[in-house]
Design an enzyme around this catalytic site. Structure first.
Site, PDB file in Angstrom:
ATOM      1  N   GLN A  67       0.816  -1.219   0.000  1.00  0.00           N
ATOM      2  CA  GLN A  67       0.000   0.000   0.000  1.00  0.00           C
ATOM      3  C   GLN A  67       0.844   1.260   0.000  1.00  0.00           C
ATOM      4  OE1 GLN A  67      -2.280  -0.713   3.596  1.00  0.00           O
ATOM      5  NE2 GLN A  67      -0.443  -1.440   4.623  1.00  0.00           N
TER       6      GLN A  67
ATOM      7  N   TYR B 268      -9.681   4.955  19.870  1.00  0.00           N
ATOM      8  CA  TYR B 268      -9.880   3.720  19.101  1.00  0.00           C
ATOM      9  C   TYR B 268      -9.107   2.548  19.720  1.00  0.00           C
ATOM     10  CZ  TYR B 268      -9.380   0.498  15.120  1.00  0.00           C
ATOM     11  OH  TYR B 268      -9.371  -0.607  14.309  1.00  0.00           O
TER      12      TYR B 268
ATOM     13  N   ASP C  39      -7.400  -5.360  13.889  1.00  0.00           N
ATOM     14  CA  ASP C  39      -7.315  -3.899  13.749  1.00  0.00           C
ATOM     15  C   ASP C  39      -6.961  -3.590  12.299  1.00  0.00           C
ATOM     16  OD1 ASP C  39      -6.878  -1.221  13.896  1.00  0.00           O
ATOM     17  OD2 ASP C  39      -4.951  -1.384  14.912  1.00  0.00           O
TER      18      ASP C  39
HETATM   19  N1  SPD Z   1     -11.326   4.635   8.421  1.00  0.00           N
HETATM   20  C1  SPD Z   1     -10.117   4.228   9.063  1.00  0.00           C
HETATM   21  C2  SPD Z   1     -10.232   3.021   9.922  1.00  0.00           C
HETATM   22  C3  SPD Z   1      -8.897   2.634  10.463  1.00  0.00           C
HETATM   23  C4  SPD Z   1      -8.947   1.563  11.470  1.00  0.00           C
HETATM   24  N2  SPD Z   1      -7.639   1.062  11.842  1.00  0.00           N
HETATM   25  C5  SPD Z   1      -6.768   2.001  12.400  1.00  0.00           C
HETATM   26  C6  SPD Z   1      -5.479   1.441  12.878  1.00  0.00           C
HETATM   27  C7  SPD Z   1      -5.134   1.966  14.214  1.00  0.00           C
HETATM   28  N3  SPD Z   1      -4.299   1.094  14.945  1.00  0.00           N
END
Ligand code: SPD
Length: 296
Positions: free
Chosen positions: A45, A75, A169
């Site tokens: 990527q 998050y 994740d």
């Molecule tokens: N829309 C973005 C979603 C990203 C989720 N993963 C984030 C990684 C953080 N450790």
């Protein structure tokens, strides 16, 4: 018009990074850029790291914000501590994706966890995080962590009935991460869980992606004992919200913590609390109806 552009640097216009993407048509999150710290293409990527004016360093994969230093804890803490506190005694934890290290940093706060395996397909993300996001990559310093640079599904296939908690994740279901939102991947997680185990995955946004969440929840309900949806608020993800799918193997529900958190651990956290754990499963009526066909 910059839709569908996947080079993060092309999304910086007049000193602002604009997160435009096909999964959130007609809207964009913009951050003012101080300086670009890194931009290259890995085998998987486009990787961009920039220093922002207001949110610290920012990691962008294929044009999509993954982490800002200012709000990442909202998050990482929730995706890690909801399943870990819902489990009565997690010893072995697998993190799939999460190459920035933020989730393993959170898992490592649980003293009872004996083994943390991080399975990330793209080593480029780990390297970028170690250099530019040290407060996340600190997770890699924990001696209980081992890193597997490989495909998560393959790793789980080789490790059946092995983990108490599996956390996926992932980035969004476009490009390399799209398989992580499909039923076969959930079946692989189910097989890799020990009895009583819990899966927690990045479950996308209730304002934008009910058409993706609903069929996935329906499909995995046939396999897992319970399937639930919790969420967190986070300013720099699309629509300021992202959810988690909690699915269990023989465990009735993840809605309540199964054990008490120590004061010491709670004092380290900025977002998760035991009260918020329970509250995060309470959905607005429209989302609850759309995902589960009822109230909560
Ligand atoms: N829309 C973005 C979603 C990203 C989720 N993963 C984030 C990684 C953080 N450790």
């Amino acid at each position: 018009m910059i839709l569908f552009v996947r080079s993060g640097k092309d999304m910086i216009i007049d000193g602002w990074f604009h997160e435009r993407g096909e999964l959130w048509p007609g809207q964009a999150m913009s951050l003012k850029v101080k300086q670009v710290l890194d931009h290259h293409r890995s085998d998987f990527q486009d990787i961009l790291v920039f220093e922002s004016e207001s949110h610290g360093n920012v990691l962008v994969l294929d044009g999509v914000i993954q982490v800002t230093e200012r709000d990442e804890h909202a998050y990482q803490e929730m995706i890690a501590h909801i399943p870990l506190f819902a489990h009565p005694n997690p010893k072995k934890v697998l993190v799939i994706g999460g190459g920035d290290g933020g989730v393993i940093r959170e898992v490592a706060r649980h003293k009872g966890v004996e083994e943390i395996v991080e399975c990330e397909i793209d080593e480029g993300v780990i390297k970028a995080s170690k250099k530019y996001l040290p407060t996340l990559a600190v997770g890699y310093d924990d001696p209980r962590v081992t890193v597997q640079i490989m495909d998560g599904a393959k790793f789980m296939d080789e490790n059946q009935e092995a983990f108490d908690v599996i956390i996926t994740d992932s980035s969004d279901p476009v490009g390399p991460a799209s398989v992580l939102f499909e039923t076969p991947f959930y079946n692989a997680m189910y097989k890799s869980l020990k009895p009583g185990g819990i899966v927690c995955t990045q479950g996308e946004c209730m304002w934008l992606h009910l058409d993706l969440i609903k069929p996935l929840v329906d499909s995995i309900t046939r396999t897992f004992t319970s399937v639930e949806y919790a969420y967190t608020t986070i300013p720099t993800y699309p629509s300021g919200q992202i959810g988690f799918i909690l699915a269990t193997k023989g465990h009735a529900s993840c809605k309540k913590p199964a054990r008490e958190a120590s004061t010491e651990l709670l004092e380290e956290l900025k977002y998760y609390t035991p009260e918020l754990h329970e509250a995060s499963f309470v959905l607005p009526a429209f989302a609850s109806r759309a995902i589960f066909g009822n109230g909560n």
